[in-house]
Design a protein around this motif. Structure first.
Motif, PDB file in Angstrom:
ATOM      1  N   ASP A 131      44.165  15.172  48.961  1.00 52.61           N
ATOM      2  CA  ASP A 131      44.961  16.306  49.979  1.00 52.61           C
ATOM      3  C   ASP A 131      45.556  17.552  48.884  1.00 52.61           C
ATOM      4  N   ARG A 169      45.926   0.831  53.900  1.00 52.58           N
ATOM      5  CA  ARG A 169      47.451   1.593  54.197  1.00 52.58           C
ATOM      6  C   ARG A 169      48.168   0.431  54.957  1.00 52.58           C
ATOM      7  N   GLU A 172      41.744  20.489  58.891  1.00 55.30           N
ATOM      8  CA  GLU A 172      41.980  19.396  60.137  1.00 55.30           C
ATOM      9  C   GLU A 172      43.457  19.573  60.383  1.00 55.30           C
ATOM     10  N   ARG A 213      35.912  12.404  50.322  1.00 58.15           N
ATOM     11  CA  ARG A 213      36.592  11.307  49.609  1.00 58.15           C
ATOM     12  C   ARG A 213      35.919  10.571  48.529  1.00 58.15           C
ATOM     13  N   MET A 256      39.001  18.171  55.436  1.00 55.31           N
ATOM     14  CA  MET A 256      40.183  17.252  55.255  1.00 55.31           C
ATOM     15  C   MET A 256      41.367  17.782  54.623  1.00 55.31           C
ATOM     16  N   GLY A 257      42.498  17.110  54.473  1.00 52.65           N
ATOM     17  CA  GLY A 257      43.577  17.932  53.673  1.00 52.65           C
ATOM     18  C   GLY A 257      44.788  17.233  54.630  1.00 52.65           C
ATOM     19  N   ARG A 258      44.588  16.356  55.540  1.00 50.21           N
ATOM     20  CA  ARG A 258      45.820  15.941  56.445  1.00 50.21           C
ATOM     21  C   ARG A 258      46.626  17.176  56.845  1.00 50.21           C
TER      22      ARG A 258
END
Ligand code: F6P
Length: 324
Positions: A127, A72, A222, A257, A169-171
Motif C-alpha cells: 500500500d 493478522r 479501493e 499482492r 488495492m491500497g487500503r
C-alpha cells in the motif's frame, strides 16, 4: 545479544522473502543465531520458532509471498497476548525481534518495546501507506502488476470501444491507483486524497470520445469511497447509465499482492533487512527503517505514527493534464 528473530505480519508483499533473506544472512554475518517466527504474531505467542541458517533462505530472493507465512492476529492486540509472546521470546533466549509488516504490525512491535523488548520494523506492504518512509517493500511490484494488467485491459477496451473502471488495492491510500493510473495513461484516477466527482469523470470520457478516443480507462483506489471495496462496480454502473457507453468493471484484487518482486523491491528489501539487523546490533530499539529522499533512515515507531502518510498530489494533477 546472541539470538534474534524475524517475522512477517499483516498482508504479504512481494519482497518480504528478500527481506527475510537479508535479515538471516546479515545476522549470521554478524555472528548471531537467527530464528524465523512462523505465522506472524500468532506464531510468536505460540513460540513457533524455526532456527534459520544460510540454506534456509536459499532460492527465495525472487519469490513472492513469505516463507514465514503471515497472519493478522487480533489476540496479540491485547496485553495478555503480548505477555505470552514476551514469555516465549524469553524462553528461547531471543534478544531482539525484527518485524516486517505495515502500520498494525509496527504497533505490535512498539508495544513489545514499551515492555522493554528490542524490536525493529521493516516497512512491508504493497500500500505504501506508512508515515516515516517514502517507500514500503512490495509497492513497486504491485504497481508494475497493476500496470501490466491495465495495459492488457486497454488492448481489449480498444478492440471493443469500451470504457473500463479498474479498481486497485491500497487500503485507505491512493498510491497504487495514482502510480498505476499515471503509468497506464488512465483517463481518470480516483483516489481518497483528492476530491472526486463522477460527473467530472463522465465529462472527461465524453470529451475524449468527441475527439475520437475509442476507449477509456478509469482507475479507482479501493479506499476512495471510505474503504468500500467494490465501489468500482457502482461507478461503472453510473457511467454506463449516464453515457450509454459499453462500460465494464475489473477489480484487480489479490493478484496485486503476488508475484516475483521487482529489482527495486529486491534492492530495498536487501538494504532494509541488513539495516534492521545492524540497528539491533547497535542497541537501537522501537524504531523502523525507512527511506527518505533516497537515503535509508530510521525513526521511532511513535515519531513515525505522529506523521500522516501523504501522497504527492502534483503527480495527480500532472496525470489529469496528460490525459485530456
Ligand atoms: O494491506 C495490503 C492489502 O492488500 C490492502 O491493499 C487491502 O485492502 C488488504 O490488504 C486486503 O486484506 P486481506 O488480504 O486480508 O483481504
Amino acid at each position: 545479544m546472541n539470538k534474534i528473530a524475524v517475522l512477517t505480519s499483516g498482508g504479504d508483499a512481494p519482497g518480504m522473502n528478500t527481506a527475510i533473506r537479508a535479515v538471516v544472512r546479515r545476522g549470521i554475518f554478524k555472528g548471531l543465531d537467527v530464528f524465523g517466527v512462523q505465522n506472524g504474531y500468532k506464531g510468536l505467542m505460540d513460540g513457533d520458532f524455526v532456527s534459520m541458517n544460510l540454506g534456509s533462505v536459499r532460492d527465495i530472493i525472487h519469490r513472492g509471498g513469505t516463507i514465514l507465512q503471515s497472519t493478522r492476529c487480533s489476540e496479540f492486540k491485547i496485553a495478555e497476548g503480548q505477555q505470552q509472546a514476551l514469555a516465549q521470546l524469553k524462553k528461547e533466549g531471543i534478544g531482539g525481534l525484527i518485524v516486517i509488516g505495515g502500520n498494525g504490525s509496527f504497533e505490535g512491535a512498539r508495544k513489545l518495546t514499551v515492555e522493554g523488548f528490542p524490536t525493529i520494523g521493516i516497512p512491508g506492504t504493497i500500500d505504501n501507506d506508512i508515515a516515516g518512509t517514502d517507500y514500503t517493500i512490495g509497492f513497486d511490484t504491485a504497481v508494475n502488476t497493476a500496470v501490466e494488467a491495465i495495459d492488457k485491459i486497454r488492448d481489449t477496451a480498444a478492440s471493443h470501444e469500451r470504457t473500463y473502471v479498474i479498481e486497485v488495492m491500497g487500503r485507505d491510500a491512493g498510491d497504487i491507483a495514482l502510480w498505476a493510473g499515471m503509468c497506464a495513461g488512465a483517463e481518470s484516477i480516483i483516489i481518497p486524497e483528492a476530491d472526486h466527482d463522477v460527473e467530472d469523470v463522465i465529462d472527461r470520457i465524453k470529451q475524449g470520445y468527441q475527439r475520437g478516443k475509442t476507449h477509456s480507462i478509469i482507475v479507482v483506489a479501493e479506499g476512495a469511497f471510505n474503504g468500500s471495496v467494490g465501489k468500482g462496480i457502482e461507478i461503472g454502473r453510473v457511467i454506463r447509465e449516464k453515457t450509454g457507453f459499453d462500460t465494464k468493471v475489473t477489480i484487480l484484487g489479490h493478484l496485486q499482492r503476488g508475484g516475483s518482486p521487482s529489482a527495486y523491491d529486491r534492492m530495498m528489501s536487501s538494504q532494509m533487512g541488513a539495516k534492521a539487523v545492524d540497528l539491533l546490533v547497535e542497541g537501537e530499539k522501537g524504531v523502523m527503517v525507512g527511506l527518505k529522499n533516497g537515503k535509508l533512515i530510521h525513526s521511532s515507531f511513535g515519531e513515525a505514527a505522529k506523521d500522516k502518510h501523504t501522497i504527492d498530489l502534483s503527480i495527480y494533477h500532472l496525470a489529469r493534464s496528460l490525459s485530456i
